[in-house]
Design a protein around this motif. Structure first.
Motif, PDB file in Angstrom:
ATOM      1  N   TYR A  61      14.902  -6.945  11.688  1.00 59.01           N
ATOM      2  CA  TYR A  61      14.199  -8.170  12.080  1.00 59.01           C
ATOM      3  C   TYR A  61      13.261  -7.906  13.256  1.00 59.01           C
ATOM      4  O   TYR A  61      12.119  -8.390  13.282  1.00 59.01           O
ATOM      5  CB  TYR A  61      15.220  -9.245  12.438  1.00 59.01           C
ATOM      6  CG  TYR A  61      14.625 -10.457  13.115  1.00 59.01           C
ATOM      7  CD1 TYR A  61      13.935 -11.424  12.384  1.00 59.01           C
ATOM      8  CD2 TYR A  61      14.753 -10.626  14.497  1.00 59.01           C
ATOM      9  CE1 TYR A  61      13.383 -12.532  13.010  1.00 59.01           C
ATOM     10  CE2 TYR A  61      14.206 -11.730  15.132  1.00 59.01           C
ATOM     11  CZ  TYR A  61      13.521 -12.684  14.383  1.00 59.01           C
ATOM     12  OH  TYR A  61      12.969 -13.770  15.009  1.00 59.01           O
TER      13      TYR A  61
ATOM     14  N   THR B 116      11.858  -5.017  14.116  1.00 57.25           N
ATOM     15  CA  THR B 116      10.709  -4.205  13.691  1.00 57.25           C
ATOM     16  C   THR B 116       9.690  -5.051  12.935  1.00 57.25           C
ATOM     17  O   THR B 116       8.480  -4.876  13.108  1.00 57.25           O
ATOM     18  CB  THR B 116      11.175  -3.034  12.810  1.00 57.25           C
ATOM     19  OG1 THR B 116      11.898  -3.546  11.676  1.00 57.25           O
ATOM     20  CG2 THR B 116      12.064  -2.083  13.589  1.00 57.25           C
ATOM     21  N   ARG B 117      10.156  -5.986  12.108  1.00 54.56           N
ATOM     22  CA  ARG B 117       9.232  -6.865  11.385  1.00 54.56           C
ATOM     23  C   ARG B 117       8.510  -7.809  12.342  1.00 54.56           C
ATOM     24  O   ARG B 117       7.330  -8.112  12.156  1.00 54.56           O
ATOM     25  CB  ARG B 117       9.998  -7.673  10.343  1.00 54.56           C
ATOM     26  CG  ARG B 117      10.474  -6.845   9.150  1.00 54.56           C
ATOM     27  CD  ARG B 117      11.353  -7.670   8.231  1.00 54.56           C
ATOM     28  NE  ARG B 117      11.793  -6.890   7.071  1.00 54.56           N
ATOM     29  CZ  ARG B 117      12.720  -7.295   6.216  1.00 54.56           C
ATOM     30  NH1 ARG B 117      13.310  -8.478   6.386  1.00 54.56           N
ATOM     31  NH2 ARG B 117      13.065  -6.536   5.199  1.00 54.56           N
ATOM     32  N   MET B 118       9.215  -8.255  13.369  1.00 56.95           N
ATOM     33  CA  MET B 118       8.617  -9.175  14.328  1.00 56.95           C
ATOM     34  C   MET B 118       7.447  -8.519  15.059  1.00 56.95           C
ATOM     35  O   MET B 118       6.465  -9.178  15.405  1.00 56.95           O
ATOM     36  CB  MET B 118       9.679  -9.637  15.333  1.00 56.95           C
ATOM     37  CG  MET B 118       9.210 -10.739  16.279  1.00 56.95           C
ATOM     38  SD  MET B 118      10.562 -11.376  17.296  1.00 56.95           S
ATOM     39  CE  MET B 118      10.961  -9.928  18.277  1.00 56.95           C
ATOM     40  N   PHE B 119       7.545  -7.210  15.282  1.00 57.55           N
ATOM     41  CA  PHE B 119       6.471  -6.483  15.957  1.00 57.55           C
ATOM     42  C   PHE B 119       5.485  -5.852  14.968  1.00 57.55           C
ATOM     43  O   PHE B 119       4.634  -5.053  15.359  1.00 57.55           O
ATOM     44  CB  PHE B 119       7.060  -5.398  16.861  1.00 57.55           C
ATOM     45  CG  PHE B 119       7.725  -5.945  18.087  1.00 57.55           C
ATOM     46  CD1 PHE B 119       6.980  -6.378  19.172  1.00 57.55           C
ATOM     47  CD2 PHE B 119       9.105  -6.043  18.151  1.00 57.55           C
ATOM     48  CE1 PHE B 119       7.593  -6.879  20.307  1.00 57.55           C
ATOM     49  CE2 PHE B 119       9.729  -6.546  19.280  1.00 57.55           C
ATOM     50  CZ  PHE B 119       8.971  -6.976  20.367  1.00 57.55           C
ATOM     51  N   GLY B 120       5.610  -6.206  13.698  1.00 58.85           N
ATOM     52  CA  GLY B 120       4.666  -5.734  12.703  1.00 58.85           C
ATOM     53  C   GLY B 120       4.828  -4.278  12.319  1.00 58.85           C
ATOM     54  O   GLY B 120       3.892  -3.663  11.779  1.00 58.85           O
ATOM     55  N   LEU B 121       5.999  -3.712  12.555  1.00 62.42           N
ATOM     56  CA  LEU B 121       6.240  -2.310  12.214  1.00 62.42           C
ATOM     57  C   LEU B 121       6.706  -2.195  10.767  1.00 62.42           C
ATOM     58  O   LEU B 121       7.283  -3.136  10.214  1.00 62.42           O
ATOM     59  CB  LEU B 121       7.299  -1.717  13.152  1.00 62.42           C
ATOM     60  CG  LEU B 121       6.929  -1.696  14.643  1.00 62.42           C
ATOM     61  CD1 LEU B 121       8.112  -1.221  15.467  1.00 62.42           C
ATOM     62  CD2 LEU B 121       5.715  -0.801  14.885  1.00 62.42           C
ATOM     63  N   PRO B 122       6.470  -1.062  10.135  1.00 62.25           N
ATOM     64  CA  PRO B 122       6.925  -0.881   8.750  1.00 62.25           C
ATOM     65  C   PRO B 122       8.447  -0.822   8.685  1.00 62.25           C
ATOM     66  O   PRO B 122       9.107  -0.506   9.683  1.00 62.25           O
ATOM     67  CB  PRO B 122       6.303   0.463   8.348  1.00 62.25           C
ATOM     68  CG  PRO B 122       6.073   1.177   9.636  1.00 62.25           C
ATOM     69  CD  PRO B 122       5.741   0.114  10.639  1.00 62.25           C
TER      70      PRO B 122
END
Length: 298
Positions: A143, A145-151
């Motif tokens: 969650y 990593t997705r919040m920071f736009g990471l793959p």
């Protein structure tokens, strides 16, 4: 004979009181250890018993060469895991104990109890919690990593990342024992030392580095040895978080012992690896005692 009779007459009853503990230790600890030492020199089977190998040290050689030297990879992983977790546990424990020490007695007691909670929590629960956190689909780490736009990151299934995810989980698990013991050790330091440092104009950092850290050295030694032994014996966390093993990337010494002993039923190799682990722990502990031994009294 007179001296022996006198000793028995004077202390015999005392030994009767500890006899149950001695028998329990002998039957369930000492005897199995000695028997596993014998097995480490045998080709042992539960069905046909043991047969001495030739040469006598063959199991120890095979322990290092089996499956293209996977045991050496396991040793490397174990040493890396130990270095990171021990340094983190001692560092975090010392810092957090220093932060709660100036608080009132009630707050200090509360934080000690709160920080000690992981120590009384089952390793199974802690391992499952971190497995959920690192779940590649809906875990908290995913969650973030997705919040920071990471793959997306395959925390526990990528061979290049899985081992470091386990290490990170161990580092971020609060060192409960270290916090409590450091806090108790700091509470025993005479306040006169700090008052004298105040008169000399020492800053809080200088007092911490030059008074607190040296005077808790004996506690540091105990904790370093304790956490080193625990880290060398790491098994539950890895077995729960990465049950498939992700190739050889998450293999440790104890997982290798488990695989050889309880999956392949090669008890001779497993026992040999267990005594290699024992020798490593003994050597590291002896080195730590030599380096960190303290004669400070206050």
């Amino acid at each position: 004979m007179t001296g022996i009779r006198k000793f028995i007459k004077q202390y015999g009853w005392s030994y009767l009181f500890i006899l149950p503990s001695l028998l329990t230790f002998t039957i369930f600890t000492l005897a199995p250890v000695l028997w596993s030492l014998v097995i480490s020199f045998q080709d042992y089977s539960l069905v046909r018993g043991g047969k001495w190998v030739t040469p006598i040290y063959a199991n120890y050689v095979e322990a290092f060469t089996l499956l293209n030297g996977i045991f050496l990879i396991a040793i490397r992983n174990t040493v890396i895991y130990t270095l990171f977790t021990v340094v983190a546990a001692i560092g975090l424990g010392l810092i957090l104990a220093s932060l709660i020490q100036p608080l009132s007695n009630r707050l200090r007691t509360f934080f000690r109890a709160a920080y000690y909670l992981p120590a009384v929590t089952s390793a199974l629960i802690i391992g499952l919690t971190w497995a959920y956190i690192f779940n590649a689909q809906w875990g908290f780490a995913t969650y973030l990593t997705r919040m920071f736009g990471l793959p997306p990151i395959r925390w526990l299934s990528d061979p290049d990342i899985a081992f470091w995810s386990v290490v990170l989980s161990a580092v971020l698990t609060l060192p409960a024992t270290a916090i409590v013991l450091f806090s108790a050790a700091m509470g025993a330091i005479p306040q006169e030392y700090y008052e004298a440092a105040d008169l000399d104009g020492a800053s809080p950092i200088q007092k911490w580095w030059n008074i607190t850290v040296p005077l808790v050295k004996s506690t540091t030694l105990y904790l370093v040895v304790l956490y080193t032994i625990a880290s060398f014996e790491v098994f539950e966390r890895i077995y729960i978080m990465v049950p498939s093993g992700v190739g050889n990337s998450t293999q440790t010494i104890v997982t290798q012992i488990y695989n050889n002993g309880f999956k392949d039923f090669d008890f001779g190799i497993a026992s040999a690896q267990a005594f290699v682990l024992f020798a490593m722990i003994a050597l590291v502990a002896a080195f730590q005692f030599r380096v960190l031994r303290s004669d400070v009294e206050y």
